[in-house]
Design a protein around this motif. Structure first.
Motif, PDB file in Angstrom:
ATOM      1  N   PRO A  89      12.118  33.046 -55.408  1.00 13.12           N
ATOM      2  CA  PRO A  89      10.815  32.689 -55.985  1.00 13.12           C
ATOM      3  C   PRO A  89       9.853  33.867 -55.959  1.00 13.12           C
ATOM      4  O   PRO A  89       9.792  34.619 -54.988  1.00 13.12           O
ATOM      5  CB  PRO A  89      10.327  31.564 -55.054  1.00 13.12           C
ATOM      6  CG  PRO A  89      11.550  31.027 -54.408  1.00 13.12           C
ATOM      7  CD  PRO A  89      12.473  32.189 -54.264  1.00 13.12           C
ATOM      8  N   HIS A  90       9.089  34.012 -57.022  1.00 10.54           N
ATOM      9  CA  HIS A  90       8.152  35.123 -57.129  1.00 10.54           C
ATOM     10  C   HIS A  90       7.026  35.024 -56.106  1.00 10.54           C
ATOM     11  O   HIS A  90       6.449  36.043 -55.711  1.00 10.54           O
ATOM     12  CB  HIS A  90       7.537  35.175 -58.533  1.00 10.54           C
ATOM     13  CG  HIS A  90       8.540  35.370 -59.628  1.00 10.54           C
ATOM     14  ND1 HIS A  90       9.497  36.372 -59.597  1.00 10.54           N
ATOM     15  CD2 HIS A  90       8.744  34.694 -60.796  1.00 10.54           C
ATOM     16  CE1 HIS A  90      10.237  36.318 -60.685  1.00 10.54           C
ATOM     17  NE2 HIS A  90       9.807  35.300 -61.428  1.00 10.54           N
ATOM     18  N   ASN A  91       6.706  33.794 -55.672  1.00 12.93           N
ATOM     19  CA  ASN A  91       5.549  33.605 -54.792  1.00 12.93           C
ATOM     20  C   ASN A  91       5.880  33.726 -53.312  1.00 12.93           C
ATOM     21  O   ASN A  91       4.983  33.598 -52.468  1.00 12.93           O
ATOM     22  CB  ASN A  91       4.917  32.233 -55.053  1.00 12.93           C
ATOM     23  CG  ASN A  91       5.860  31.082 -54.745  1.00 12.93           C
ATOM     24  OD1 ASN A  91       7.040  31.128 -55.101  1.00 12.93           O
ATOM     25  ND2 ASN A  91       5.361  30.049 -54.079  1.00 12.93           N
ATOM     26  N   LEU A  92       7.153  33.962 -52.963  1.00 13.38           N
ATOM     27  CA  LEU A  92       7.544  34.004 -51.557  1.00 13.38           C
ATOM     28  C   LEU A  92       7.977  35.396 -51.132  1.00 13.38           C
ATOM     29  O   LEU A  92       8.577  36.149 -51.912  1.00 13.38           O
ATOM     30  CB  LEU A  92       8.697  33.028 -51.280  1.00 13.38           C
ATOM     31  CG  LEU A  92       8.472  31.551 -51.570  1.00 13.38           C
ATOM     32  CD1 LEU A  92       9.671  30.745 -51.088  1.00 13.38           C
ATOM     33  CD2 LEU A  92       7.189  31.045 -50.927  1.00 13.38           C
ATOM     34  N   THR A  93       7.696  35.735 -49.880  1.00 12.35           N
ATOM     35  CA  THR A  93       8.274  36.928 -49.283  1.00 12.35           C
ATOM     36  C   THR A  93       9.746  36.668 -48.992  1.00 12.35           C
ATOM     37  O   THR A  93      10.211  35.509 -49.039  1.00 12.35           O
ATOM     38  CB  THR A  93       7.565  37.276 -47.969  1.00 12.35           C
ATOM     39  OG1 THR A  93       7.823  36.230 -47.009  1.00 12.35           O
ATOM     40  CG2 THR A  93       6.060  37.417 -48.181  1.00 12.35           C
ATOM     41  N   ASP A  94      10.488  37.716 -48.674  1.00  7.44           N
ATOM     42  CA  ASP A  94      11.892  37.523 -48.319  1.00  7.44           C
ATOM     43  C   ASP A  94      12.024  36.647 -47.077  1.00  7.44           C
ATOM     44  O   ASP A  94      12.940  35.818 -46.987  1.00  7.44           O
ATOM     45  CB  ASP A  94      12.564  38.873 -48.071  1.00  7.44           C
ATOM     46  CG  ASP A  94      12.778  39.664 -49.350  1.00  7.44           C
ATOM     47  OD1 ASP A  94      12.754  39.047 -50.436  1.00  7.44           O
ATOM     48  OD2 ASP A  94      12.960  40.892 -49.266  1.00  7.44           O
ATOM     49  N   GLU A  95      11.118  36.804 -46.121  1.00  7.58           N
ATOM     50  CA  GLU A  95      11.169  35.985 -44.902  1.00  7.58           C
ATOM     51  C   GLU A  95      10.944  34.512 -45.223  1.00  7.58           C
ATOM     52  O   GLU A  95      11.580  33.633 -44.630  1.00  7.58           O
ATOM     53  CB  GLU A  95      10.116  36.471 -43.897  1.00  7.58           C
ATOM     54  CG  GLU A  95      10.388  37.831 -43.300  1.00  7.58           C
ATOM     55  CD  GLU A  95       9.948  38.997 -44.181  1.00  7.58           C
ATOM     56  OE1 GLU A  95      10.108  40.152 -43.757  1.00  7.58           O
ATOM     57  OE2 GLU A  95       9.432  38.742 -45.306  1.00  7.58           O
ATOM     58  N   GLU A  96      10.060  34.218 -46.155  1.00  4.87           N
ATOM     59  CA  GLU A  96       9.793  32.832 -46.537  1.00  4.87           C
ATOM     60  C   GLU A  96      10.928  32.252 -47.376  1.00  4.87           C
ATOM     61  O   GLU A  96      11.215  31.049 -47.312  1.00  4.87           O
ATOM     62  CB  GLU A  96       8.485  32.736 -47.306  1.00  4.87           C
ATOM     63  CG  GLU A  96       7.248  33.029 -46.476  1.00  4.87           C
ATOM     64  CD  GLU A  96       5.994  33.159 -47.323  1.00  4.87           C
ATOM     65  OE1 GLU A  96       4.920  32.755 -46.857  1.00  4.87           O
ATOM     66  OE2 GLU A  96       6.089  33.682 -48.467  1.00  4.87           O
ATOM     67  N   ALA A 140      10.333  24.471 -58.612  1.00  2.00           N
ATOM     68  CA  ALA A 140       9.356  23.586 -57.966  1.00  2.00           C
ATOM     69  C   ALA A 140       8.514  24.357 -56.950  1.00  2.00           C
ATOM     70  O   ALA A 140       7.302  24.130 -56.828  1.00  2.00           O
ATOM     71  CB  ALA A 140      10.084  22.430 -57.280  1.00  2.00           C
ATOM     72  N   ILE A 141       9.141  25.271 -56.225  1.00  6.12           N
ATOM     73  CA  ILE A 141       8.422  26.077 -55.238  1.00  6.12           C
ATOM     74  C   ILE A 141       7.379  26.957 -55.905  1.00  6.12           C
ATOM     75  O   ILE A 141       6.235  27.061 -55.444  1.00  6.12           O
ATOM     76  CB  ILE A 141       9.431  26.927 -54.433  1.00  6.12           C
ATOM     77  CG1 ILE A 141      10.164  26.043 -53.426  1.00  6.12           C
ATOM     78  CG2 ILE A 141       8.730  28.093 -53.721  1.00  6.12           C
ATOM     79  CD1 ILE A 141      11.284  26.740 -52.708  1.00  6.12           C
ATOM     80  N   GLU A 142       7.749  27.576 -57.014  1.00  6.00           N
ATOM     81  CA  GLU A 142       6.805  28.446 -57.718  1.00  6.00           C
ATOM     82  C   GLU A 142       5.655  27.655 -58.328  1.00  6.00           C
ATOM     83  O   GLU A 142       4.489  28.056 -58.228  1.00  6.00           O
ATOM     84  CB  GLU A 142       7.535  29.234 -58.796  1.00  6.00           C
ATOM     85  CG  GLU A 142       8.487  30.287 -58.237  1.00  6.00           C
ATOM     86  CD  GLU A 142       9.244  31.035 -59.318  1.00  6.00           C
ATOM     87  OE1 GLU A 142       9.679  32.167 -59.045  1.00  6.00           O
ATOM     88  OE2 GLU A 142       9.412  30.479 -60.434  1.00  6.00           O
ATOM     89  N   LYS A 143       5.970  26.539 -58.954  1.00  4.61           N
ATOM     90  CA  LYS A 143       4.935  25.756 -59.634  1.00  4.61           C
ATOM     91  C   LYS A 143       3.936  25.164 -58.653  1.00  4.61           C
ATOM     92  O   LYS A 143       2.730  25.069 -58.942  1.00  4.61           O
ATOM     93  CB  LYS A 143       5.582  24.636 -60.456  1.00  4.61           C
ATOM     94  CG  LYS A 143       4.570  23.839 -61.280  1.00  4.61           C
ATOM     95  CD  LYS A 143       5.266  22.860 -62.211  1.00  4.61           C
ATOM     96  CE  LYS A 143       4.256  22.123 -63.072  1.00  4.61           C
ATOM     97  NZ  LYS A 143       4.914  21.188 -64.020  1.00  4.61           N
ATOM     98  N   GLY A 161       4.797  15.872 -49.542  1.00  2.47           N
ATOM     99  CA  GLY A 161       3.391  15.973 -49.933  1.00  2.47           C
ATOM    100  C   GLY A 161       3.238  16.372 -51.384  1.00  2.47           C
ATOM    101  O   GLY A 161       2.369  15.863 -52.098  1.00  2.47           O
ATOM    102  N   THR A 162       4.089  17.277 -51.833  1.00  2.33           N
ATOM    103  CA  THR A 162       4.055  17.707 -53.229  1.00  2.33           C
ATOM    104  C   THR A 162       4.351  16.552 -54.175  1.00  2.33           C
ATOM    105  O   THR A 162       3.766  16.447 -55.255  1.00  2.33           O
ATOM    106  CB  THR A 162       5.066  18.842 -53.455  1.00  2.33           C
ATOM    107  OG1 THR A 162       4.725  19.947 -52.619  1.00  2.33           O
ATOM    108  CG2 THR A 162       5.072  19.291 -54.907  1.00  2.33           C
ATOM    109  N   PHE A 163       5.259  15.666 -53.758  1.00  3.90           N
ATOM    110  CA  PHE A 163       5.661  14.535 -54.594  1.00  3.90           C
ATOM    111  C   PHE A 163       4.735  13.329 -54.432  1.00  3.90           C
ATOM    112  O   PHE A 163       4.950  12.307 -55.069  1.00  3.90           O
ATOM    113  CB  PHE A 163       7.096  14.124 -54.280  1.00  3.90           C
ATOM    114  CG  PHE A 163       8.138  14.896 -55.045  1.00  3.90           C
ATOM    115  CD1 PHE A 163       8.849  14.313 -56.075  1.00  3.90           C
ATOM    116  CD2 PHE A 163       8.399  16.218 -54.738  1.00  3.90           C
ATOM    117  CE1 PHE A 163       9.798  15.021 -56.784  1.00  3.90           C
ATOM    118  CE2 PHE A 163       9.347  16.946 -55.436  1.00  3.90           C
ATOM    119  CZ  PHE A 163      10.047  16.349 -56.473  1.00  3.90           C
TER     120      PHE A 163
END
Length: 335
Positions: A129-136, A296-299, A180-182
């Protein structure tokens, strides 16, 4: 290349060593490992607490991410520098799991990810995902995908339902975030008042101290208007399964995804039969489902919770932190 190679069982035998960099084929990708996340099955492999033997020497750890270093002559999907998620079950592109796929489990039948480089098939790598670091992003191929495949693909969760999560490990925290997202109401369990507050800060509406309420299914129902929850993920196995079953309502869903307290289940069939409860064991998912999870993670900007990060030279410290049971979220090792 550098790798952690287990020549004897036990955390004290995890040592950094030099081994040959693996060769790759025309449809394969050489991936430089950047971060891995520890799972319970990594610990029981290292400590030899599994019902089947794994030949030594062995490179452990099952989930992680990396960067494409080189590609085979026929690879078209990836190029040097791409950030990718490394699959747990190699070559499982879509559809149901098969005995063939079961022979390709990273960190079990295949070498694990505690190595500077691994060889991966082109078609089951998934972009990070573009929004996460490698650790995440490191916990996504096992922890994240197991939760996604169980709750979304199997339990078919939807807004307005209630879910019970257990503890503060990576699986349960990601389930809380996804729920929570859902738009689900979350009831969580823990044994720590400090962790209880952190769970509430993450969105849990109610938190039960399972030491204060050993028969916590009754407290679940009290906090949920006298009825059970729609779904729960059982991460402990032997010691919790009976309470998990009693915690869900009629036609409820109990996902079996963990074995922290043992693998043998002794349950009363009456609640299962009379309440039409669905008991479903599940473990990870395929590359298509992982790709759906990434979107879903990015959105929704979901960020898996990281407890601590250790360099690969401190691998024993990382495993001890994980084994302590004190971690809130994932324990990460970086290269």
């Amino acid at each position: 290349m550098k790798a952690i190679q287990l020549t004897q069982h036990g955390i004290e035998h995890l040592h950094l060593t030099d081994i040959p960099t693996p060769a790759f084929g025309e449809n394969e990708v050489l991936v430089k490992t950047t971060a891995v996340a520890l799972e319970y099955h990594d610990l029981i492999v290292v400590e030899n607490r599994i019902p089947f033997g794994i030949p030594l020497p062995h490179i452990p750890v099952s989930e992680g991410v990396g960067i494409v270093e080189e590609v085979g002559s026929k690879v078209t999907r990836w190029k040097k520098g791409d950030r990718v998620i490394i699959p747990f079950i190699s070559r499982w592109e879509a559809g149901r799991n098969t005995p063939y796929h079961d022979q390709l489990r990273t960190g079990f039948s295949r070498p694990g990810l505690l190595a500077a480089y691994t060889v991966q098939p082109e078609n089951t790598l998934v972009r990070s995902p573009h929004n996460l670091t490698d650790e995440e992003a490191a916990p996504l191929p096992v922890t994240g995908l197991t939760v996604w495949a169980t709750l979304v693909e199997q339990a078919n969760i939807r807004a307005g339902q209630t879910i019970l999560t257990q503890g503060s490990g990576g699986v349960s925290l990601f389930a809380l975030q996804l729920a929570g997202t859902f738009g689900l109401k979350v009831i969580a369990t823990t044994s720590s008042s400090e962790k209880a507050q952190r769970l509430k800060d993450m969105g849990a509406e109610e938190v039960i101290n399972y030491r204060a309420f050993p028969e916590w299914s009754s407290e679940v129902k009290r906090l949920n208007g006298g009825t059970g929850v729609d779904v729960t993920l059982d991460v402990c196995g032997t010691d919790t399964i009976a309470q998990s079953i009693l915690s869900v309502k009629q036609h409820g869903f109990v996902g079996l995804i963990g074995l922290l307290t043992g693998t043998r289940l002794t349950v009363d069939l009456i609640p299962l039969i009379t309440n039409y409860i669905r008991l479903q064991a599940y473990s990870v998912g395929n590359a298509q489902e992982l790709s759906d999870l990434v979107q879903a993670i990015e959105k929704n900007n979901i960020r898996p919770v990281v407890d601590s990060v250790f360099p690969v030279e401190k691998v024993q410290d990382a495993f001890h932190r994980f084994k302590s049971g004190q971690a809130f979220g994932k324990v990460i090792i970086t290269f």
